[in-house]
Every structure is written in structure tokens, then in C-alpha cells.
Motif scaffolding. Structure first.
Motif, PDB file in Angstrom:
ATOM      1  N   LEU A  23       0.678  -1.318  -0.002  1.00  0.00           N
ATOM      2  CA  LEU A  23      -0.017   0.088  -0.135  1.00  0.00           C
ATOM      3  C   LEU A  23       0.859   1.170   0.065  1.00  0.00           C
ATOM      4  N   ASP A  24       2.049   1.166   0.716  1.00  0.00           N
ATOM      5  CA  ASP A  24       2.682   2.410   0.871  1.00  0.00           C
ATOM      6  C   ASP A  24       3.569   2.619  -0.539  1.00  0.00           C
ATOM      7  N   GLN A  25       4.019   1.621  -1.319  1.00  0.00           N
ATOM      8  CA  GLN A  25       4.494   1.581  -2.384  1.00  0.00           C
ATOM      9  C   GLN A  25       3.464   2.267  -3.650  1.00  0.00           C
ATOM     10  N   THR A  26       2.229   1.705  -3.570  1.00  0.00           N
ATOM     11  CA  THR A  26       1.514   2.213  -4.429  1.00  0.00           C
ATOM     12  C   THR A  26       1.023   3.723  -4.129  1.00  0.00           C
ATOM     13  N   GLU A  27       0.810   4.397  -2.887  1.00  0.00           N
ATOM     14  CA  GLU A  27       0.645   5.621  -2.657  1.00  0.00           C
ATOM     15  C   GLU A  27       2.073   6.496  -3.117  1.00  0.00           C
ATOM     16  N   GLN A  28       3.257   5.832  -3.132  1.00  0.00           N
ATOM     17  CA  GLN A  28       4.418   6.697  -3.455  1.00  0.00           C
ATOM     18  C   GLN A  28       4.232   6.716  -4.963  1.00  0.00           C
ATOM     19  N   ASN A  29       3.765   5.779  -5.661  1.00  0.00           N
ATOM     20  CA  ASN A  29       3.633   5.848  -7.218  1.00  0.00           C
ATOM     21  C   ASN A  29       2.613   6.766  -7.628  1.00  0.00           C
ATOM     22  N   ARG A  30       1.722   6.794  -7.032  1.00  0.00           N
ATOM     23  CA  ARG A  30       0.446   7.958  -7.197  1.00  0.00           C
ATOM     24  C   ARG A  30       0.869   9.420  -6.943  1.00  0.00           C
ATOM     25  N   GLN A  31       1.607   9.652  -6.048  1.00  0.00           N
ATOM     26  CA  GLN A  31       2.071  11.063  -5.807  1.00  0.00           C
ATOM     27  C   GLN A  31       3.061  11.256  -6.729  1.00  0.00           C
ATOM     28  N   LYS A  32       3.741  10.426  -7.540  1.00  0.00           N
ATOM     29  CA  LYS A  32       4.859  10.910  -8.573  1.00  0.00           C
ATOM     30  C   LYS A  32       4.029  11.235  -9.735  1.00  0.00           C
ATOM     31  N   VAL A  33       2.918  10.821 -10.012  1.00  0.00           N
ATOM     32  CA  VAL A  33       2.060  10.983 -11.258  1.00  0.00           C
ATOM     33  C   VAL A  33       1.555  12.312 -11.109  1.00  0.00           C
ATOM     34  N   SER A  34       1.412  13.254 -12.031  1.00  0.00           N
ATOM     35  CA  SER A  34       0.653  14.602 -11.871  1.00  0.00           C
ATOM     36  C   SER A  34       0.073  14.780 -13.449  1.00  0.00           C
ATOM     37  N   ASP A  35      -1.022  15.719 -13.042  1.00  0.00           N
ATOM     38  CA  ASP A  35      -1.768  15.958 -14.552  1.00  0.00           C
ATOM     39  C   ASP A  35      -1.226  17.424 -15.022  1.00  0.00           C
ATOM     40  N   LYS A  36      -1.340  17.517 -16.172  1.00  0.00           N
ATOM     41  CA  LYS A  36      -0.572  18.764 -17.028  1.00  0.00           C
ATOM     42  C   LYS A  36      -1.757  19.119 -18.004  1.00  0.00           C
ATOM     43  N   VAL A  37      -2.081  20.123 -17.875  1.00  0.00           N
ATOM     44  CA  VAL A  37      -2.949  20.854 -18.854  1.00  0.00           C
ATOM     45  C   VAL A  37      -2.049  22.065 -19.934  1.00  0.00           C
ATOM     46  N   GLU A  38      -2.341  21.578 -21.171  1.00  0.00           N
ATOM     47  CA  GLU A  38      -1.655  22.537 -22.208  1.00  0.00           C
ATOM     48  C   GLU A  38      -2.850  23.273 -23.140  1.00  0.00           C
ATOM     49  N   ILE A  39      -2.836  24.405 -23.343  1.00  0.00           N
ATOM     50  CA  ILE A  39      -3.648  25.167 -24.032  1.00  0.00           C
ATOM     51  C   ILE A  39      -2.987  25.498 -25.485  1.00  0.00           C
ATOM     52  N   SER A  40      -3.848  24.884 -26.505  1.00  0.00           N
ATOM     53  CA  SER A  40      -3.107  25.199 -27.723  1.00  0.00           C
ATOM     54  C   SER A  40      -3.237  26.711 -28.076  1.00  0.00           C
ATOM     55  N   ASN A  41      -2.259  27.111 -29.074  1.00  0.00           N
ATOM     56  CA  ASN A  41      -2.181  28.229 -29.626  1.00  0.00           C
ATOM     57  C   ASN A  41      -3.500  28.747 -30.268  1.00  0.00           C
ATOM     58  N   THR A  42      -4.319  27.931 -30.845  1.00  0.00           N
ATOM     59  CA  THR A  42      -5.587  28.154 -31.404  1.00  0.00           C
ATOM     60  C   THR A  42      -6.762  28.744 -30.489  1.00  0.00           C
ATOM     61  N   ALA A  43      -6.580  27.938 -29.387  1.00  0.00           N
ATOM     62  CA  ALA A  43      -7.370  28.369 -28.227  1.00  0.00           C
ATOM     63  C   ALA A  43      -7.134  29.541 -27.600  1.00  0.00           C
ATOM     64  N   LYS A  44      -5.971  29.712 -27.364  1.00  0.00           N
ATOM     65  CA  LYS A  44      -5.448  31.050 -26.727  1.00  0.00           C
ATOM     66  C   LYS A  44      -5.724  32.129 -27.604  1.00  0.00           C
ATOM     67  N   GLU A  45      -5.818  32.105 -28.971  1.00  0.00           N
ATOM     68  CA  GLU A  45      -6.121  33.288 -30.090  1.00  0.00           C
ATOM     69  C   GLU A  45      -7.826  33.534 -29.930  1.00  0.00           C
ATOM     70  N   LEU A  46      -8.544  32.203 -29.787  1.00  0.00           N
ATOM     71  CA  LEU A  46      -9.841  32.435 -29.634  1.00  0.00           C
ATOM     72  C   LEU A  46     -10.272  33.424 -28.280  1.00  0.00           C
ATOM     73  N   GLN A  47      -9.569  32.973 -27.134  1.00  0.00           N
ATOM     74  CA  GLN A  47      -9.777  33.543 -25.795  1.00  0.00           C
ATOM     75  C   GLN A  47      -9.479  34.932 -26.007  1.00  0.00           C
ATOM     76  N   SER A  48      -8.356  35.503 -26.709  1.00  0.00           N
ATOM     77  CA  SER A  48      -7.950  36.773 -26.695  1.00  0.00           C
ATOM     78  C   SER A  48      -8.729  37.464 -27.768  1.00  0.00           C
ATOM     79  N   ASN A  49      -9.455  37.056 -28.613  1.00  0.00           N
ATOM     80  CA  ASN A  49     -10.015  37.550 -29.856  1.00  0.00           C
ATOM     81  C   ASN A  49     -11.399  38.492 -29.317  1.00  0.00           C
ATOM     82  N   ASN A  50     -10.871  39.742 -28.954  1.00  0.00           N
ATOM     83  CA  ASN A  50     -11.954  40.658 -28.653  1.00  0.00           C
ATOM     84  C   ASN A  50     -13.093  41.019 -29.427  1.00  0.00           C
ATOM     85  N   ARG A  51     -12.925  41.022 -30.691  1.00  0.00           N
ATOM     86  CA  ARG A  51     -14.110  41.102 -31.687  1.00  0.00           C
ATOM     87  C   ARG A  51     -15.086  40.134 -31.431  1.00  0.00           C
TER      88      ARG A  51
END
Length: 88
Positions: free
Chosen positions: A21-49
Motif C-alpha cells: 500500500l505504501d509503494q502504491t501511494e508513493q507511485n500515485r504521488q509521482k504522477v501528476s496531471d498537466k494541462v496545455e492550451i493550444s495556440n488556437t485556443a489562446k487566440e480564440l480567448q484573446s479575440n476581442n471582436r
């Protein structure tokens, strides 16, 4: 008188399970999620028009609802809902 059996290793199954159980918990803590926003999405968010157009449409609809002059088309609403749910 106490008789000890020969060649018996003291094994604690609970300790072994806790180690797993301790080993499993340590493996879970090593894994993390990562979110990346594409350039197209960034352009759409910043498009004021687009944001300005949406805001002006919302303002017009708000005025129509407040005045009581807003009329919805039920058949168009149903078609739009069907199109949305068929796409999903």
C-alpha cells in the motif's frame, strides 16, 4: 516447555500488505496531471471582436426580454437542440 519448529521464517502478512500500500501511494504521488492550451485556443480567448459581438447580442436580447418584445421560435430552438445533441 516451549518447542520451536525448525526452519520457520517469521512472516507477517499484514506488514507485507502495508508495504504494498505504501509503494502504491508513493507511485500515485509521482504522477501528476498537466494541462496545455493550444495556440488556437489562446487566440480564440484573446479575440476581442468575438467577445464584443457576443456582448452586444446579449445586451440586445436583454433589452428585448425586459421590454417584453422577445419572441422565440420554438421550431428553430428544437432544431438547434437536436443539432447540438447529435454532434455530441
Amino acid at each position: 516447555m516451549k518447542i520451536n519448529p525448525f526452519h520457520q521464517n517469521p512472516v507477517n502478512p499484514y506488514k507485507r500488505q502495508q508495504a504494498k500500500l505504501d509503494q502504491t501511494e508513493q507511485n500515485r504521488q509521482k504522477v501528476s496531471d498537466k494541462v496545455e492550451i493550444s495556440n488556437t485556443a489562446k487566440e480564440l480567448q484573446s479575440n476581442n471582436r468575438i467577445q464584443e459581438e457576443r456582448q452586444s447580442r446579449v445586451d440586445k436580447l436583454k433589452v428585448q426580454v425586459e421590454n417584453g418584445t422577445y419572441k422565440s421560435d420554438p421550431s428553430q430552438t428544437a432544431l438547434d437542440l437536436l443539432k447540438y445533441y447529435r454532434k455530441s
